[in-house]
Design an enzyme around this catalytic site. Structure first.
Site, mmCIF file in Angstrom:
data_model
loop_
_atom_site.group_PDB
_atom_site.id
_atom_site.type_symbol
_atom_site.label_atom_id
_atom_site.label_comp_id
_atom_site.label_asym_id
_atom_site.label_seq_id
_atom_site.Cartn_x
_atom_site.Cartn_y
_atom_site.Cartn_z
ATOM 1 C CG HIS A 32 -32.868 20.539 -10.224
ATOM 2 N ND1 HIS A 32 -33.250 20.150 -11.486
ATOM 3 C CD2 HIS A 32 -33.227 19.550 -9.392
ATOM 4 C CE1 HIS A 32 -33.841 18.966 -11.412
ATOM 5 N NE2 HIS A 32 -33.844 18.578 -10.157
ATOM 6 C CG ASP A 87 -32.353 25.455 -12.852
ATOM 7 O OD1 ASP A 87 -32.278 26.464 -13.579
ATOM 8 O OD2 ASP A 87 -32.623 24.326 -13.304
HETATM 9 C C1 VG1 Z 1 -38.145 17.571 -12.909
HETATM 10 C C2 VG1 Z 1 -39.411 18.382 -12.817
HETATM 11 C C3 VG1 Z 1 -39.963 18.643 -14.202
HETATM 12 C C4 VG1 Z 1 -38.879 19.327 -15.060
HETATM 13 C C5 VG1 Z 1 -37.619 18.489 -15.057
HETATM 14 C C6 VG1 Z 1 -36.480 19.150 -15.797
HETATM 15 O O1 VG1 Z 1 -38.433 16.311 -13.485
HETATM 16 O O2 VG1 Z 1 -40.377 17.733 -12.017
HETATM 17 O O3 VG1 Z 1 -41.115 19.433 -14.103
HETATM 18 O O4 VG1 Z 1 -39.333 19.505 -16.367
HETATM 19 O O5 VG1 Z 1 -37.195 18.254 -13.722
HETATM 20 O O6 VG1 Z 1 -36.173 20.382 -15.247
HETATM 21 P P1 VG1 Z 1 -38.619 14.985 -12.636
HETATM 22 O O7 VG1 Z 1 -38.782 13.902 -13.636
HETATM 23 O O8 VG1 Z 1 -37.419 14.879 -11.739
HETATM 24 O O9 VG1 Z 1 -39.848 15.229 -11.797
HETATM 25 V V1 VG1 Z 1 -34.551 20.868 -15.180
HETATM 26 O O10 VG1 Z 1 -34.514 22.489 -14.726
HETATM 27 O O11 VG1 Z 1 -33.957 19.716 -14.134
HETATM 28 O O12 VG1 Z 1 -34.016 20.633 -16.707
HETATM 29 CO CO CO Z 2 -32.792 23.453 -15.094
#
Ligand code: VG1
Ligand code: CO
Length: 583
Positions: A125, A300
């Site tokens: 994202h 995303d």
């Molecule tokens: C974030 C979210 C987490 C998710 C991760 C990867 O991590 O909070 O729930 O699994 O992104 O999602 P963090 O450590 O920034 O809170 V993705 O769609 O960025 O692969």
């Molecule tokens: Co993602």
């Protein structure tokens, strides 16, 4: 057949190559430094057992963001030099994260080959473009993210790396054309197989859902639909599935052509960044005169996240997974024989817990990040799982799945409306959610993100919150001084997880303050950012008095929010008077 030679290149360690919650994410300018990508890729090969590299089949693709095409050619040349037998590349280098997982698990090559892993090129994202983010992560033969044991080994390797291997003279492969190109090296043949990015995934979706019932729903004049891919890779799947297979109108799709810079936007499906969809669904400040669609959704950049909206109505991701779990057996053919169990990440609201208790399902609470769900699924303990961060999925693959979540919601809508598509009032998204709250109670929920704060300040805030936890009477004294109308903290700790399958322990997974009435405050540092630190504050309150479940969530949570911000001395530590994103 073109012959290639293997070169051994001297290199030296580069700081900061520690994979985060989901791979290594940095600015493109960082990734473009000499040897930066090479070091990480070689460190990954060196972290895998020999049979996962020599003679193996690897998938290499991603969400199409800027620098992907260059990275794919480099990884192909390094794979050839490290003895990989073949590389599978989605056409134009495009594969969503869930599609990669599906390809690893389902695709069989013409000669019977199966993939043993994948490099996924995405920063999810995070924005893309020459001055934005790039990312890379490795997924294993079960289709899920590499577990911490492997990512730790990768990181250790990046700190000691001295050399990498590359087939410099291997010509670039045209990844826009489907087909196989053969090369010959001193260890034997090496192939690059460019294949259709959507076929395997679409086939899998058709084996899970009743496409005909969804088609009927979409064809009904009472129903209207809108999907926003935010210029990410979801667009190619949306066109195939929603338009070609399910008959939705072209005008239902927003931003469904993948762009290297996501159109300059932030490909994060939430109320802040999915502006166009939010406006179309009648949720924006300036409501248009046009009647909003009945259903809206967004993805995303790499299409593993989803946001689900009804007409002028937002479904929290925590509610979404609970509602999917509660309806899965009736609405989705894949689950006809029952759910093996359900799971959520720790900061996700307890809406799913209530469903699990009511339906007598096995239930698990895991740390943030999808990798923890995979073990449960491989062991047959979990069918449906989700995170508050717009991630929902099931054991059909080992990643969260944005399009799957949309098909799950369409299936529930199709079921609830199967007898009234030609007469009677449509059962809407909002009806389904309100009915769920009436049955199970409502978990008011919000998340405050403080993005790009000073890393030192963020650490100090977290240390302060941990220190506070040693005396609950002191915590409660502070809290009562802030608001006398909130409940009492009965437990405060740092979340620690012992994997029930392999016994591995993950510590420091977020700071929790648990209240007597079921309310929770959770504080975490993000592990996906590429600059500074992001503090996430998760605020939740349970209400099962049916006369009190209809409030605005920010209003209902205002006392707890005040407590969270003052207890943590947020402004004092970070200098921020407001979060950058509220969801
Ligand atoms: C974030 C979210 C987490 C998710 C991760 C990867 O991590 O909070 O729930 O699994 O992104 O999602 P963090 O450590 O920034 O809170 V993705 O769609 O960025 O692969
Ligand atoms: Co993602």
């Amino acid at each position: 057949m073109v012959m290639f030679k293997v070169s051994r290149k001297a290199t030296s360690p580069i700081d900061g190559q520690k994979p985060g919650t989901s791979g290594l994410r940095k600015k493109v300018t960082v990734f473009k430094q000499p040897n930066y990508l090479h070091n990480f890729v070689q460190s990954t090969f060196n972290a895998l057992t020999l049979e996962k590299v020599k003679g193996a089949t690897l998938v290499v693709s991603g969400d199409g963001r800027y620098f992907s095409k260059d990275a794919i050619q480099i990884i192909i040349k390094m794979a050839a030099a490290n003895g990989v037998r073949r590389v599978w590349v989605g056409q134009n280098g495009l594969l969503s994260t869930p599609a990669v997982s599906a390809v690893i698990r389902e695709r069989v090559g013409a000669d019977g080959s199966k993939a043993s892993g994948s490099f996924i090129l995405t920063a999810s994202h995070n924005p893309g473009g020459p001055h934005e983010d790039f990312g890379i992560k490795y997924n294993m033969e079960n289709g899920g993210p590499a577990p911490e044991g492997i990512t730790d080994r990768i990181y250790d390797n990046t700190k000691t790396i001295k050399e990498y291997f590359i087939a410099e003279d291997l010509p670039d492969v045209d990844i826009s054309i489907i087909g196989v190109t053969n090369f010959s090296g001193h260890e034997g043949q090496f192939d690059v197989d460019v294949f259709d990015s959507t076929n395997d995934y679409v086939k899998l979706m058709k084996s899970i859902f009743d496409f005909e019932s969804i088609q009927n729903l979409l064809a009904s004049p009472k129903f209207s639909f809108c999907y926003d891919a935010l210029h990410g890779v979801a667009g190619i799947y949306a066109k195939r599935i929603f338009i070609q297979e399910l008959g939705a109108r072209e005008s239902s799709l927003l931003n469904c052509t993948p762009k290297e810079d996501f159109g300059g936007g932030h490909p994060d499906p939430n109320l802040t960044y999915a502006k166009e969809l939010v406006a179309r669904m009648g949720l924006g400040k300036a409501n248009s005169q046009e009647e909003p669609p009945e259903f809206g959704a967004a993805a995303d950049g790499d299409a593993d996240r989803n946001m689900v909206l009804g007409k002028r109505f937002f479904v929290t991701p925590s509610d979404s997974v609970a509602i999917i779990a509660a309806n899965a057996v009736q609405a989705i053919p894949y689950f006809t024989s029952g759910l093996k169990g359900v799971a959520r990440s720790m900061p996700t609201s307890a809406a799913l817990d209530v469903v699990a208790t009511n339906l007598k399902l096995k239930f698990f609470e895991v740390p943030t990040g999808w990798k923890f769900f995979g073990n449960l699924m491989d062991a047959g303990l979990c069918s449906v799982c989700g995170e508050e961060s717009f991630g929902t999925g099931s054991d059909h693959i080992r990643e969260k799945d944005g399009i799957w979540a949309v098909l799950a919601w369409l299936s529930i809508l199709a079921l609830k409306n199967k007898d009234n598509l030609n007469g009677g009032k449509l059962v809407t998204v909002e009806d389904i959610v309100r009915q769920h709250w009436a049955t199970y109670g409502r978990h008011y929920y919000t998340r405050y993100d403080y993005e790009n704060v000073d890393a030192g300040a963020a650490k100090e805030l977290m240390t302060y919150l941990v220190k506070l936890q040693s005396s609950l009477p002191d915590v409660n004294k502070i809290i009562k001084g802030i608001r006398s109308d909130v409940s009492t903290v009965v437990q405060a700790d740092e979340f620690e997880y012992k994997d029930p399958v392999d016994g591995s322990i993950s510590k420091h997974q977020g700071i929790r303050y648990l209240f007597e009435d079921g309310s929770r405050l959770v504080f975490r540092l993000s592990g996906t950012g590429s600059e500074g630190a992001t503090i996430r504050v998760y605020i939740e309150q349970y209400e099962n008095d049916s006369s009190k479940i209809g409030k605005d969530s920010q209003e209902a949570l205002a006392p707890l929010v005040e407590v969270a911000l003052k207890l943590s001395k947020m402004q004092e530590f970070t200098g921020r008077s407001a979060p950058t994103v509220i969801t």
